[in-house]
Write a protein that holds these residues in place. Structure first.
Motif, PDB file in Angstrom:
ATOM      1  N   ALA A  65       0.835  -1.208   0.000  1.00 13.24           N
ATOM      2  CA  ALA A  65       0.000   0.000   0.000  1.00 13.24           C
ATOM      3  C   ALA A  65       0.866   1.254   0.000  1.00 13.24           C
ATOM      4  O   ALA A  65       0.589   2.220  -0.724  1.00 13.24           O
ATOM      5  N   ALA A  66       1.924   1.262   0.796  1.00 12.14           N
ATOM      6  CA  ALA A  66       2.830   2.417   0.831  1.00 12.14           C
ATOM      7  C   ALA A  66       3.554   2.565  -0.509  1.00 12.14           C
ATOM      8  O   ALA A  66       3.742   3.687  -1.000  1.00 12.14           O
ATOM      9  N   LEU A  69       1.028   4.104  -2.979  1.00  7.97           N
ATOM     10  CA  LEU A  69       0.814   5.525  -2.738  1.00  7.97           C
ATOM     11  C   LEU A  69       2.036   6.340  -3.170  1.00  7.97           C
ATOM     12  O   LEU A  69       1.898   7.415  -3.767  1.00  7.97           O
ATOM     13  N   SER A  72       1.905   6.647  -6.847  1.00  9.87           N
ATOM     14  CA  SER A  72       0.869   7.599  -7.240  1.00  9.87           C
ATOM     15  C   SER A  72       1.365   9.032  -7.090  1.00  9.87           C
ATOM     16  O   SER A  72       1.200   9.862  -7.988  1.00  9.87           O
ATOM     17  N   ARG A  73       1.991   9.325  -5.978  1.00  8.21           N
ATOM     18  CA  ARG A  73       2.513  10.674  -5.756  1.00  8.21           C
ATOM     19  C   ARG A  73       3.591  11.024  -6.778  1.00  8.21           C
ATOM     20  O   ARG A  73       3.632  12.134  -7.304  1.00  8.21           O
ATOM     21  N   GLU A 101      -5.931   3.481  -1.992  1.00  6.97           N
ATOM     22  CA  GLU A 101      -5.555   4.837  -1.591  1.00  6.97           C
ATOM     23  C   GLU A 101      -4.757   5.526  -2.695  1.00  6.97           C
ATOM     24  O   GLU A 101      -4.925   6.725  -2.946  1.00  6.97           O
ATOM     25  N   ALA A 102      -3.922   4.787  -3.384  1.00 11.53           N
ATOM     26  CA  ALA A 102      -3.137   5.351  -4.484  1.00 11.53           C
ATOM     27  C   ALA A 102      -4.054   5.799  -5.621  1.00 11.53           C
ATOM     28  O   ALA A 102      -3.864   6.878  -6.195  1.00 11.53           O
ATOM     29  N   ARG A 103      -5.059   4.996  -5.942  1.00 12.93           N
ATOM     30  CA  ARG A 103      -5.999   5.378  -6.993  1.00 12.93           C
ATOM     31  C   ARG A 103      -6.835   6.581  -6.575  1.00 12.93           C
ATOM     32  O   ARG A 103      -7.116   7.462  -7.389  1.00 12.93           O
ATOM     33  N   ARG A 104      -7.202   6.650  -5.293  1.00 15.91           N
ATOM     34  CA  ARG A 104      -7.929   7.808  -4.784  1.00 15.91           C
ATOM     35  C   ARG A 104      -7.083   9.081  -4.935  1.00 15.91           C
ATOM     36  O   ARG A 104      -7.577  10.124  -5.364  1.00 15.91           O
ATOM     37  N   HIS A 105      -5.811   8.962  -4.594  1.00 15.03           N
ATOM     38  CA  HIS A 105      -4.901  10.097  -4.747  1.00 15.03           C
ATOM     39  C   HIS A 105      -4.822  10.532  -6.212  1.00 15.03           C
ATOM     40  O   HIS A 105      -4.864  11.724  -6.517  1.00 15.03           O
TER      41      HIS A 105
END
Length: 179
Positions: A65-66, A69, A72-73, A101-105
């Motif tokens: 998950a990290a 993310l 994504s950033r 969470e990465a897709r949300r970002h």
């Protein structure tokens, strides 16, 4: 040629790898399997690479998950869109839950990242001169390859050079078209 691997040497390789690279369980497992193929196996029991990768995740050495993310950033900061991120996560073996969470970002940054790409590549409002139709089509294609939707790419590529970019208006466009 290095000696064949056993369980201890395999763990040492894994520790060195996760200490050097941000990675996922799937990428760690692929690396370890490749090393076993290259060097051979001399352990008493067959190697259990998936269990070793899972153990590293339990210990916090690997966090899918990290990793997702962070990707994504990084990608949105460079102007790439959600589709590009989704493909990168799929290739890295990140499952849907770890990538949520990465897709949300990426969804939150869709307009900013598209504008960054346009600025970096001097497209649309950041161009030096009014483009002809083939140039505009190349810009749209570049934005789509960058992971952005067709509608948003078309709107940005169609903006005249020097036009003010209203990110709120572009966000509203994306929401209304579900692009």
């Amino acid at each position: 040629m290095p000696p064949p691997l056993d369980q201890q040497r395999l763990q040492e390789l894994a520790l060195r790898y996760v200490g050097k690279y941000a990675t996922t369980q799937a990428k760690l497992a692929a690396y370890l399997n490749r090393k076993i193929r290259e060097r051979g196996w001399a352990g008493e029991r067959p190697s259990d690479v998936p269990a070793l990768a899972a153990r590293f995740a339990e210990l916090g050495y690997v966090d899918d998950a990290a990793y997702a993310l962070g990707q994504s950033r990084s990608l949105t900061a460079r102007g790439y869109g959600k589709r590009r991120l989704t493909e990168k996560l799929r290739l890295a073996g990140v499952d849907d839950d770890d990538g949520a969470e990465a897709r949300r970002h990426a969804d939150e940054e869709v307009v900013r990242s598209a504008v960054r790409l346009a600025r970096r590549r001097r497209m649309g409002p950041f161009a030096d001169a009014e483009p002809d139709r083939p140039q505009r089509e190349r810009w749209i294609a570049a934005m789509i390859r960058g992971g952005h939707g067709f509608g948003l790419a078309r709107v940005i590529a169609s903006m005249p050079p020097g036009a003010d970019v209203d990110e709120d208006q572009l966000r509203e466009f994306v929401r209304s078209t579900d692009d």
